[in-house]
Design a protein around this motif. Structure first.
Motif, PDB file in Angstrom:
ATOM      1  N   PRO A  47      11.542   5.026  -3.316  1.00 22.69           N
ATOM      2  CA  PRO A  47      10.874   6.300  -3.084  1.00 22.69           C
ATOM      3  C   PRO A  47       9.512   6.377  -3.765  1.00 22.69           C
ATOM      4  O   PRO A  47       8.948   7.452  -3.939  1.00 22.69           O
ATOM      5  N   PHE A  48       8.983   5.233  -4.166  1.00 23.28           N
ATOM      6  CA  PHE A  48       7.694   5.172  -4.860  1.00 23.28           C
ATOM      7  C   PHE A  48       7.040   3.839  -4.527  1.00 23.28           C
ATOM      8  O   PHE A  48       7.664   2.926  -3.975  1.00 23.28           O
ATOM      9  N   VAL A  49       5.755   3.757  -4.867  1.00 20.30           N
ATOM     10  CA  VAL A  49       5.043   2.486  -4.784  1.00 20.30           C
ATOM     11  C   VAL A  49       4.632   2.099  -6.191  1.00 20.30           C
ATOM     12  O   VAL A  49       4.435   2.953  -7.064  1.00 20.30           O
ATOM     13  N   ALA A 367       3.140  -7.410 -16.047  1.00 17.85           N
ATOM     14  CA  ALA A 367       2.269  -6.336 -15.586  1.00 17.85           C
ATOM     15  C   ALA A 367       2.772  -4.976 -16.057  1.00 17.85           C
ATOM     16  O   ALA A 367       3.987  -4.752 -16.191  1.00 17.85           O
ATOM     17  N   LEU A 368       1.835  -4.101 -16.324  1.00 19.93           N
ATOM     18  CA  LEU A 368       2.104  -2.677 -16.523  1.00 19.93           C
ATOM     19  C   LEU A 368       1.861  -2.002 -15.175  1.00 19.93           C
ATOM     20  O   LEU A 368       0.812  -2.186 -14.564  1.00 19.93           O
ATOM     21  N   TYR A 369       2.868  -1.240 -14.723  1.00 18.76           N
ATOM     22  CA  TYR A 369       2.760  -0.549 -13.443  1.00 18.76           C
ATOM     23  C   TYR A 369       2.909   0.961 -13.649  1.00 18.76           C
ATOM     24  O   TYR A 369       3.625   1.414 -14.550  1.00 18.76           O
ATOM     25  N   GLN A 370       2.267   1.719 -12.769  1.00 17.05           N
ATOM     26  CA  GLN A 370       2.542   3.148 -12.638  1.00 17.05           C
ATOM     27  C   GLN A 370       3.265   3.375 -11.320  1.00 17.05           C
ATOM     28  O   GLN A 370       2.898   2.778 -10.292  1.00 17.05           O
ATOM     29  N   LEU A 371       4.309   4.220 -11.351  1.00 15.92           N
ATOM     30  CA  LEU A 371       5.041   4.564 -10.135  1.00 15.92           C
ATOM     31  C   LEU A 371       4.364   5.754  -9.478  1.00 15.92           C
ATOM     32  O   LEU A 371       4.174   6.803 -10.107  1.00 15.92           O
ATOM     33  N   LEU A 372       4.016   5.611  -8.223  1.00 15.68           N
ATOM     34  CA  LEU A 372       3.395   6.687  -7.462  1.00 15.68           C
ATOM     35  C   LEU A 372       4.339   7.120  -6.348  1.00 15.68           C
ATOM     36  O   LEU A 372       4.875   6.276  -5.630  1.00 15.68           O
ATOM     37  N   PRO A 373       4.534   8.428  -6.160  1.00 13.52           N
ATOM     38  CA  PRO A 373       5.448   8.872  -5.089  1.00 13.52           C
ATOM     39  C   PRO A 373       4.905   8.506  -3.724  1.00 13.52           C
ATOM     40  O   PRO A 373       3.701   8.524  -3.487  1.00 13.52           O
ATOM     41  N   LYS A 374       5.825   8.124  -2.841  1.00 10.64           N
ATOM     42  CA  LYS A 374       5.412   7.811  -1.480  1.00 10.64           C
ATOM     43  C   LYS A 374       5.040   9.094  -0.765  1.00 10.64           C
ATOM     44  O   LYS A 374       5.728  10.110  -0.922  1.00 10.64           O
TER      45      LYS A 374
END
Length: 374
Positions: A47-49, A367-374
Motif C-alpha cells: 500500500p506504499f512505494v 539504503a534508507l527509504y521513506q514509505l510514501l502512500p500510493k
C-alpha cells in the motif's frame, strides 16, 4: 477419547461460573493462548512505494528529529544526519567493538530535543560491554559525549541496546542476554533485562526493587533474550519484541516487575534441536501476546501516528530481518494485520513527527527509504 473436548470444556465452564458467582467469587478463566502469526503469508501487494533517500554503510538505527530529518547510526561506528540535501557525517563518536552483532547500535532523542539537543546512543565498546551514552548535537558534531550506564560484565553477541523514552520522563533500555541464556534469570546480572533509568543513567524512582542497589534497583522486567524493539503506544503501554532461538520470536506487553521466562520457557527450540518448555507450561511467567514460527527475526519497532497512513493510527510497525519486510500489528497487540515482503532485510523502522515512515536495509551498503502512500 472424548470426540468433543472443546464442548466438554465449555459445559464445565458454564456449570462452574454460576457456582462461583453464588459464592461471591470471580470465575476462573484461563487466559487466551498467544497467537502464532508466523505462518501468515507475506504479501507483495504494497500500500506504499519505497522512495530511496540515502545509501549508507551498514546502517543500524533511525532517530527522527523534529524538523523531519533523521539521524542514522552505522554499526561500524558511524552516524549521519540525513536531510533533503543528503547525508552529512557526524563526528565525535566513540570507538566501538565492530564484529558480528556488535558495534554502534541505537540512537534516540528525548521529547525536549529542540531545547536540549541531547542525543542518546548505545554501543558495544572494545571491552565487549554495552554502553549507554549521552551527548549534544552541535552542527555536525556530537559533543560532551559521556557514558551514563555501562554493562558489567560484558558478553558476546545479542546486545539489545534499544532506548525508549516513557511518558513518565524515564529512559527504558533493553539489555540482551549476550548469548549467555542462564543469566537472564540472574537478578544481579543486567543481561536479559529491561532497565528503567533516569536520563542521567541512574535507577529510576518507582522501580520494582527501588532501594535494593545494583542491577536490581535498575530492573523493570527480566527474562528476555534479544530485544531489538521497544516503544510506547498512545495509551501509555510499553511493547517489546525479541528474537526467539529456533522459532518463537515474541511480541510482549511490558509490565512492571514481570518475568518473561527466558530461558526457562520459549515457543522455540534450542539451536541444537532440543526442546524448551512452552510458555503455557509455566503460567508464573508472562507469555507473549503474539509469536512467530517460522521466525521473522524482528528488528525495529515504531508506533504510527500521522497523516500519511490514516488506517494505521496507533498500530505498530515491525521490521523483519529473516522476514525480509515489514509487519503491521494491531495497537493492542491482538493480531498481525498485514505483513509485506519487501525483498530486503529491514533493520529498523521509525515514524517522524508528521507521520513519515522510514526504514533501513540491513546490508553492507544499505539504503534508507521513506514509505510514501500510493
Amino acid at each position: 477419547m472424548n470426540p468433543f473436548p472443546s464442548l466438554r470444556a465449555a459445559l464445565a465452564l458454564a456449570l462452574t461460573i454460576p457456582v462461583l458467582s453464588s459464592l461471591g467469587l470471580a470465575p476462573l478463566v484461563t487466559p487466551a493462548a498467544a497467537q502464532n502469526v508466523g505462518e501468515k503469508p507475506a504479501s507483495r501487494d504494497l500500500p506504499f512505494v519505497l522512495k530511496p533517500i540515502a545509501q549508507l554503510e551498514n546502517p543500524w538505527a533511525i532517530a527522527p528529529l523534529p524538523d523531519s530529518s533523521v539521524l542514522v547510526t552505522g554499526k561500524a561506528g558511524k552516524m549521519w544526519h540525513v536531510t533533503g540535501g543528503g547525508a552529512q557525517a557526524i563526528s565525535g563518536l566513540p570507538e566501538v567493538q565492530y564484529s558480528g552483532q556488535n558495534g554502534l547500535l541505537d540512537v534516540a532523542v528525548p521529547p525536549d530535543f529542540s531545547d536540549t539537543r541531547e542525543v542518546y546512543i548505545t554501543y558495544v565498546a572494545p571491552d565487549n560491554a554495552l554502553h549507554l551514552a549521552r551527548g549534544v548535537l552541535d552542527g555536525s558534531k556530537l559533543t560532551q559525549l559521556k557514558t551514563i550506564w555501562q554493562q558489567t560484565p560484558g558478553g558476546r553477541g545479542q546486545p539489545g541496546g534499544i532506548v525508549a523514552f516513557g511518558p513518565d520522563g524515564m529512559l527504558y533500555l533493553t539489555v540482551g542476554d549476550r548469548m549467555q541464556p542462564d543469566t537472564a534469570q540472574d537478578p544481579d546480572n543486567p543481561r536479559g533485562k529491561i532497565l528503567r533509568l533516569t536520563r542521567d543513567g541512574q535507577p529510576a524512582p518507582g522501580n520494582p526493587h527501588e532501594g535494593a542497589g545494583g542491577v536490581r534497583a535498575e530492573t523493570w522486567t527480566e527474562g528476555h533474550r534479544n530485544q531489538y524493539g521497544l516503544a510506547f503506544t498512545p495509551d501509555g503501554k510499553l511493547w517489546e519484541h525479541e528474537m526467539g532461538p529456533r522459532g518463537g520470536d515474541e511480541l510482549n506487553l511490558i509490565e512492571k516487575g514481570k518475568n518473561y521466562g527466558w530461558n526457562a520457557v520459549s515457543n522455540g527450540r534450542h539451536y541444537s534441536g532440543q526442546p524448551i518448555p512452552d510458555h503455557d507450561t509455566r503460567p508464573d511467567f508472562a507469555a507473549p501476546k503474539l509469536w512467530w514460527t517460522p521466525v521473522i527475526a524482528p528488528a525495529g519497532l515504531a508506533v504510527y501516528e500521522g497523516r500519511d497512513f490514516p488506517d494505521w493510527q496507533g498500530d505498530m510497525l515491525i521490521g523483519g530481518l529473516a522476514g525480509n519486510g515489514l509487519a503491521l500489528i494491531a495497537g493492542d497487540g491482538s493480531d498481525q494485520i498485514a505483513r509485506w515482503d519487501l525483498q530486503m532485510r529491514v533493520r529498523d523502522v521509525a515514524v517522524g513527527p508528521k507521520g513519515e515512515v522510514w526504514i533501513i536495509e540491513d546490508a553492507g551498503e544499505g539504503a534508507l527509504y521513506q514509505l510514501l502512500p500510493k
